[in-house]
Scaffold this active site. Structure first.
Site, PDB file in Angstrom:
ATOM      1  N   CYS A 137       6.935  28.247 -14.378  1.00  0.00           N
ATOM      2  CA  CYS A 137       7.455  27.042 -15.045  1.00  0.00           C
ATOM      3  C   CYS A 137       8.793  27.332 -15.730  1.00  0.00           C
ATOM      4  CB  CYS A 137       6.460  26.529 -16.076  1.00  0.00           C
ATOM      5  SG  CYS A 137       5.137  25.516 -15.403  1.00  0.00           S
TER       6      CYS A 137
ATOM      7  N   TRP B 137      -2.828  22.475 -14.324  1.00  0.00           N
ATOM      8  CA  TRP B 137      -3.188  23.891 -14.507  1.00  0.00           C
ATOM      9  C   TRP B 137      -4.686  24.015 -14.808  1.00  0.00           C
ATOM     10  CZ3 TRP B 137       0.873  21.661 -17.399  1.00  0.00           C
ATOM     11  CH2 TRP B 137       2.144  21.888 -16.866  1.00  0.00           C
TER      12      TRP B 137
ATOM     13  N   GLU C 222       0.913  22.801 -20.988  1.00  0.00           N
ATOM     14  CA  GLU C 222       2.271  22.272 -20.945  1.00  0.00           C
ATOM     15  C   GLU C 222       3.136  23.200 -20.089  1.00  0.00           C
ATOM     16  OE1 GLU C 222       3.665  19.567 -22.307  1.00  0.00           O
ATOM     17  OE2 GLU C 222       2.150  18.889 -23.725  1.00  0.00           O
ATOM     18  N   CYS C 223       4.112  22.651 -19.420  1.00  0.00           N
ATOM     19  CA  CYS C 223       5.005  23.502 -18.629  1.00  0.00           C
ATOM     20  C   CYS C 223       5.972  24.259 -19.529  1.00  0.00           C
ATOM     21  CB  CYS C 223       5.766  22.684 -17.604  1.00  0.00           C
ATOM     22  SG  CYS C 223       6.840  21.441 -18.341  1.00  0.00           S
ATOM     23  N   GLY C 224       6.170  23.732 -20.737  1.00  0.00           N
ATOM     24  CA  GLY C 224       7.087  24.396 -21.669  1.00  0.00           C
ATOM     25  C   GLY C 224       8.331  23.568 -21.951  1.00  0.00           C
TER      26      GLY C 224
END
Ligand code: SF4
Length: 234
Positions: free
Chosen positions: A122, A222, A229-231
């Site tokens: 990510c 996920w 969260e992907c970030g």
């Protein structure tokens, strides 16, 4: 304090955020256009919230750049929706890819990095390209809702984003999932057909699953991992 942050003080940001809690989305966007002009940018992967927000933005400031992070792992349906929306609203969609192609990433980090280290994947395919894409902008519009996940429960309508050094606007912060779908149905908006097949939240193919009725709307992202969260929005 840098130059851009001084455009709005911390106090002003909090005041605005409180004020906009009871405002309509268009009112918030109209203020943003007046305040930031060409310094305004939106990001979207054209989820249901994104579609609802784009419909508002297209009425207020249709030429606002909309950054789409092209990870190389999207569903074909997402790309098709992107093209439909671009045509419908004449959107200014800016596609941003990772520095490494999927093949290059596989050669350097090994195949299926998303299975072994999704945070790194990510970071390479979303977080870093987002950082590049936001350079030079003053305010970033995103279609986050508080009720999407505990990690989003405390977002403000207006925030200072220290990571990217700009104002972040979440005009849908107080919307529920029901609000989004009521809006889509009422205005007969196009949406990702995968939503009809049990995909409540849609990201990259390897990291997105259908969810059972009644399951949390982001539980298909996920799935089976601690990651939520992907970030990009942390
Ligand atoms: Fe990689 Fe999955 Fe993150 Fe997409 S969502 S960038 S495939 S780890």
């Amino acid at each position: 304090m840098n130059m851009r942050q001084t455009m709005l003080s911390e106090f002003e940001i909090k005041q605005l955020s409180r004020r906009f809690e009871t405002s309509g989305v268009e009112e918030i966007l109209e203020w943003a256009v007046k305040q930031f002009g060409d310094g305004l940018v939106m990001t979207s992967n054209f989820g249901a919230e994104g579609v609802a927000l784009i419909d508002h933005l297209a009425r207020v400031a249709p030429h606002t750049p909309i950054v789409y992070l092209s990870t190389g792992f999207q569903f074909a349906e997402t790309d098709q929706l992107k093209d439909r929306l671009r045509e419908r609203y004449r959107l200014n969609i800016v596609e941003k890819s990772a520095a490494l192609s999927v093949e290059e990433q596989g050669r350097i980090y090994g195949e299926k990095l998303y299975e072994r280290d999704p945070d790194l994947c990510c970071r390479l395919r979303k977080v870093e390209p987002l950082g590049d894409a936001l350079i030079g902008y003053d305010a970033w519009i995103a279609a986050l809702r508080r009720s999407q996940s505990p990690t989003r429960a405390n977002i403000g309508v207006v925030e200072w984003n220290a990571r990217h050094n700009l104002i972040k606007l979440n005009p849908l912060a107080g919307w529920t999932r029901r609000d989004v779908w009521d809006y889509i149905v009422k205005h007969d908006l196009p949406y990702n057909p995968l939503h009809n097949e049990g995909y409540t939240s849609i990201g990259c193919v390897p990291c997105t699953r259908r969810v059972e009725a009644g399951a949390h709307e982001r539980s298909g992202r996920w799935a089976g991992r601690q990651k939520v969260e992907c970030g990009m929005h942390l």
